[in-house]
Design a protein around this motif. Sequence first.
Motif, PDB file in Angstrom:
ATOM      1  N   CYS A 178       0.855  -1.183   0.000  1.00 42.51           N
ATOM      2  CA  CYS A 178       0.000   0.000   0.000  1.00 42.51           C
ATOM      3  C   CYS A 178       0.894   1.236   0.000  1.00 42.51           C
ATOM      4  CB  CYS A 178      -0.911   0.013   1.225  1.00 42.51           C
ATOM      5  SG  CYS A 178      -1.984   1.463   1.257  1.00 42.51           S
ATOM      6  N   MET A 179       0.622   2.161  -0.919  1.00 39.54           N
ATOM      7  CA  MET A 179       1.436   3.370  -1.046  1.00 39.54           C
ATOM      8  C   MET A 179       0.780   4.599  -0.413  1.00 39.54           C
ATOM      9  SD  MET A 179       4.058   2.075  -2.397  1.00 39.54           S
ATOM     10  CE  MET A 179       5.005   3.534  -2.736  1.00 39.54           C
ATOM     11  N   ALA A 180      -0.331   4.400   0.297  1.00 36.48           N
ATOM     12  CA  ALA A 180      -0.969   5.527   0.983  1.00 36.48           C
ATOM     13  C   ALA A 180      -0.033   6.049   2.071  1.00 36.48           C
ATOM     14  CB  ALA A 180      -2.300   5.097   1.592  1.00 36.48           C
ATOM     15  N   SER A 181       0.048   7.332   2.195  1.00 40.88           N
ATOM     16  CA  SER A 181       0.940   7.970   3.162  1.00 40.88           C
ATOM     17  C   SER A 181       0.693   7.440   4.574  1.00 40.88           C
ATOM     18  CB  SER A 181       0.720   9.481   3.129  1.00 40.88           C
ATOM     19  OG  SER A 181       1.567  10.116   4.050  1.00 40.88           O
ATOM     20  N   GLY A 182       1.755   6.925   5.183  1.00 39.72           N
ATOM     21  CA  GLY A 182       1.690   6.455   6.551  1.00 39.72           C
ATOM     22  C   GLY A 182       1.109   5.073   6.756  1.00 39.72           C
ATOM     23  N   CYS A 183       0.677   4.391   5.698  1.00 35.29           N
ATOM     24  CA  CYS A 183       0.038   3.092   5.879  1.00 35.29           C
ATOM     25  C   CYS A 183       1.068   1.985   6.133  1.00 35.29           C
ATOM     26  CB  CYS A 183      -0.839   2.726   4.678  1.00 35.29           C
ATOM     27  SG  CYS A 183      -1.661   1.114   4.887  1.00 35.29           S
ATOM     28  N   GLY A 184       1.887   1.685   5.145  1.00 36.77           N
ATOM     29  CA  GLY A 184       2.936   0.682   5.320  1.00 36.77           C
ATOM     30  C   GLY A 184       2.483  -0.767   5.279  1.00 36.77           C
TER      31      GLY A 184
ATOM     32  N   HIS B 127      -7.768   3.160   0.707  1.00 39.01           N
ATOM     33  CA  HIS B 127      -6.479   3.358   0.036  1.00 39.01           C
ATOM     34  C   HIS B 127      -6.530   2.700  -1.340  1.00 39.01           C
ATOM     35  CE1 HIS B 127      -4.496   3.414   4.309  1.00 39.01           C
ATOM     36  NE2 HIS B 127      -5.268   4.470   4.076  1.00 39.01           N
TER      37      HIS B 127
END
Length: 70
Positions: free
Chosen positions: A22-28, A53
């Motif tokens: 996942c490339m959503a900011s802060g997800c990881g 996301h």
Amino acid sequence: MRHVAHTIRRVPGSGVTAQVFCMASGCGENSGRKGDPDSVQDWALRHTGRTGHALFRRDFTDQARVTRVE
């Protein structure tokens, strides 16, 4: 030194390993490495459903063999 032609091709029957991140900011979160590319796609679809996301990085690996062209 002389030029010798070679080719590189996927080894038949060796399978493919896939992973989705996942490339959503802060997800990881990620799917983990799987031998079935469809299962990581399913993971991404479920993750989108849970989180909203929608941007992912997909990594695929396989085994390849280099052979001399005769």
